[in-house]
Design a protein around this motif. Structure first.
Motif, short mmCIF file in Angstrom:
data_model
loop_
_atom_site.label_atom_id
_atom_site.label_comp_id
_atom_site.label_asym_id
_atom_site.label_seq_id
_atom_site.Cartn_x
_atom_site.Cartn_y
_atom_site.Cartn_z
N LEU A 1 0.82 -1.21 0.00
CA LEU A 1 0.00 0.00 0.00
C LEU A 1 0.85 1.26 0.00
O LEU A 1 0.47 2.28 -0.60
CB LEU A 1 -0.92 0.02 1.23
CG LEU A 1 -1.90 -1.15 1.37
CD1 LEU A 1 -2.64 -1.07 2.70
CD2 LEU A 1 -2.89 -1.16 0.20
N ALA A 2 1.97 1.23 0.69
CA ALA A 2 2.87 2.38 0.79
C ALA A 2 4.30 1.87 0.61
O ALA A 2 5.00 1.60 1.59
CB ALA A 2 2.70 3.07 2.14
N PRO A 3 4.75 1.72 -0.63
CA PRO A 3 6.03 1.06 -0.90
C PRO A 3 7.24 1.71 -0.22
O PRO A 3 8.22 1.02 0.06
CB PRO A 3 6.15 1.15 -2.42
CG PRO A 3 4.74 1.20 -2.90
CD PRO A 3 4.00 2.01 -1.88
N VAL A 4 7.16 3.00 0.11
CA VAL A 4 8.31 3.64 0.76
C VAL A 4 8.56 3.03 2.14
O VAL A 4 9.70 3.09 2.65
CB VAL A 4 8.08 5.17 0.85
CG1 VAL A 4 7.02 5.51 1.89
CG2 VAL A 4 9.40 5.89 1.15
N LEU A 5 7.55 2.41 2.75
CA LEU A 5 7.74 1.77 4.05
C LEU A 5 8.70 0.59 3.97
O LEU A 5 9.17 0.10 5.01
CB LEU A 5 6.40 1.30 4.62
CG LEU A 5 5.36 2.38 4.93
CD1 LEU A 5 4.12 1.76 5.55
CD2 LEU A 5 5.94 3.44 5.86
N ASN A 6 9.00 0.15 2.78
CA ASN A 6 9.98 -0.92 2.59
C ASN A 6 11.32 -0.56 3.22
O ASN A 6 12.11 -1.44 3.57
CB ASN A 6 10.15 -1.19 1.09
CG ASN A 6 10.97 -2.42 0.79
OD1 ASN A 6 10.74 -3.48 1.37
ND2 ASN A 6 11.93 -2.29 -0.12
N VAL A 7 11.58 0.72 3.40
CA VAL A 7 12.86 1.15 3.99
C VAL A 7 13.07 0.54 5.37
O VAL A 7 14.20 0.23 5.76
CB VAL A 7 12.94 2.69 4.06
CG1 VAL A 7 11.94 3.25 5.07
CG2 VAL A 7 14.34 3.16 4.37
N LEU A 8 11.99 0.36 6.12
CA LEU A 8 12.12 -0.13 7.49
C LEU A 8 12.56 -1.58 7.56
O LEU A 8 13.01 -2.04 8.61
CB LEU A 8 10.78 0.03 8.23
CG LEU A 8 10.32 1.47 8.43
CD1 LEU A 8 8.90 1.50 9.00
CD2 LEU A 8 11.28 2.22 9.35
N ASP A 9 12.44 -2.30 6.46
CA ASP A 9 12.81 -3.72 6.45
C ASP A 9 14.10 -3.99 5.71
O ASP A 9 14.43 -5.15 5.43
CB ASP A 9 11.65 -4.53 5.85
CG ASP A 9 10.39 -4.40 6.69
OD1 ASP A 9 10.40 -4.85 7.84
OD2 ASP A 9 9.41 -3.81 6.20
N LEU A 10 14.86 -2.94 5.41
CA LEU A 10 16.16 -3.16 4.81
C LEU A 10 17.07 -3.91 5.79
O LEU A 10 17.03 -3.65 7.00
CB LEU A 10 16.80 -1.82 4.42
CG LEU A 10 16.08 -1.04 3.33
CD1 LEU A 10 16.75 0.31 3.11
CD2 LEU A 10 16.04 -1.83 2.02
N PRO A 11 17.86 -4.84 5.30
CA PRO A 11 18.67 -5.67 6.21
C PRO A 11 19.73 -4.86 6.95
O PRO A 11 20.33 -3.94 6.40
CB PRO A 11 19.31 -6.69 5.28
CG PRO A 11 19.26 -6.08 3.92
CD PRO A 11 18.03 -5.24 3.89
N PHE A 12 19.89 -5.19 8.22
CA PHE A 12 20.92 -4.61 9.09
C PHE A 12 20.83 -3.08 9.14
O PHE A 12 21.85 -2.40 9.26
CB PHE A 12 22.32 -5.06 8.63
CG PHE A 12 22.50 -6.55 8.68
CD1 PHE A 12 22.77 -7.19 9.87
CD2 PHE A 12 22.39 -7.32 7.51
CE1 PHE A 12 22.92 -8.58 9.93
CE2 PHE A 12 22.56 -8.71 7.56
CZ PHE A 12 22.82 -9.34 8.76
N LEU A 13 19.61 -2.54 9.06
CA LEU A 13 19.43 -1.09 9.06
C LEU A 13 19.53 -0.50 10.46
O LEU A 13 20.23 0.50 10.68
CB LEU A 13 18.06 -0.75 8.47
CG LEU A 13 17.63 0.72 8.54
CD1 LEU A 13 18.56 1.60 7.71
CD2 LEU A 13 16.18 0.88 8.07
#
Length: 331
Positions: free
Chosen positions: A101-113
């Motif tokens: 629904l909000a693809p920018v939220l993908n940032v929160l699941d980047l590995p080792f962030l």
């Protein structure tokens, strides 16, 4: 966790008075439904029940929240859709299920962030988190706060995982998040997205070899019954938007909106602390249950394979500003 009543009840009392005007004393409470996919032993259930108590107390009993755990009202995606449509009032599930629904939220699941839980709280409880929660309003969702699932660790039924080579060929249940899928593809695994409510059966039947979740949820969902190996990879930290229908939220008076927001925020802090407190004891219980644990896998080797490559895909689509803000918040 309770609000400081000297400060919190100022708005709450106004809300109670506002909703009580002209209402018979014996009027039936308005019931609201709250759905989530986790078992009753999980911190989400404890926090959800505390949220329900707060809403009942702060509205003088005029609103009552009924909590439906363990996917009783549907899978992750089904409950999100039901909240968007208005048939369920509240839901919580992992951030990866909202990225469609909000693809920018993908940032929160980047590995080792994320570097620490303090880093997570700084991001999610501040302006960065406010901006990301607002991304869901276009899909008729109002994120009242952000709770958490925690540090993701790998389990499987086939072998111990200490290095990236050990992951190659494993069929692993993942969330539908593109960052999760890409990371495991880079490691040579076979990522298989599915709903959390389907996962135990998939592990039991061998549909997938393994999965990745925090130790608290591995324990509470009893995955140790169908998984032998646990590796503390801590390869990502999963947050969880706590949402309600945005149209319904907008229709409430300001006092009721503040009651909802305050309760959601307070329960976010309390629920995160529950998870943090339970991590060490959960790991000990998993060992006692017979899981073989690799406590210090080669995290640097995992990060070297997945971090830059997955971040580059995100930056190519959304730019680097948000990612840089999150990294900068680590202190």
């Amino acid at each position: 966790m309770k609000l400081n009543r000297r400060t919190a009840l100022t708005g709450a009392a106004a809300g109670v008075a506002l909703f009580s005007i002209g209402r018979p004393a014996a009027a039936q409470a308005t019931r609201m439904r709250f759905a989530h996919p986790h078992p009753t032993s999980d911190s989400w259930q404890t926090a959800a029940l505390q949220f329900a108590d707060r809403i009942k107390e702060d509205t003088g009993g005029e609103y009552e929240v009924q909590v439906f755990p363990n996917g009783a009202l549907g899978s992750d995606q089904q409950t999100i859709s039901a909240v968007r449509g208005g048939s369920i009032d509240f839901c919580i599930t992992g951030n990866p299920f909202f990225t469609g629904l909000a693809p920018v939220l993908n940032v929160l699941d980047l590995p080792f962030l994320f570097q620490s839980r303090a880093h997570v709280a700084t991001v999610m409880d501040g302006e960065i988190g406010d901006g990301m929660r607002a991304e869901l309003e276009a899909s008729n969702l109002r994120a009242l706060a952000t709770w958490d699932i925690g540090w993701r660790n790998l389990t499987n039924s086939r072998r111990a995982v200490a290095t990236p080579d050990d992951i190659r060929g494993l069929k692993l249940r993942t969330t539908p998040n593109p960052a999760h899928i890409k990371a495991f593809e880079l490691l040579g695994a076979v990522p298989t997205p599915m709903a959390f409510t389907e996962l135990f059966t998939a592990l039991e039947t061998g549909t997938v070899d393994g999965q990745e979740n925090p130790v608290t949820l591995i324990l509470n969902a009893r995955f140790y019954e169908v998984q032998r190996h646990l590796s503390l990879t801590r390869h990502a930290f999963t947050t969880a938007p706590f949402c309600m229908n945005n149209d319904k939220f907008a229709e409430y008076p300001a006092a009721m909106q503040e009651i909802l927001l305050a309760a959601g925020r307070d329960m976010a802090v309390a629920q995160r602390q529950m998870n943090e407190d339970a991590e060490a004891t959960s790991l000990a219980e998993l060992k006692s249950a017979g899981m073989e644990v690799v406590e210090e896998p080669d995290r640097d080797a995992f990060a070297a394979i997945v971090t830059e490559a997955v971040e580059q895909e995100f930056v190519a689509q959304f730019g680097s500003d948000l990612l840089d803000q999150i990294k900068g918040a680590a202190g």
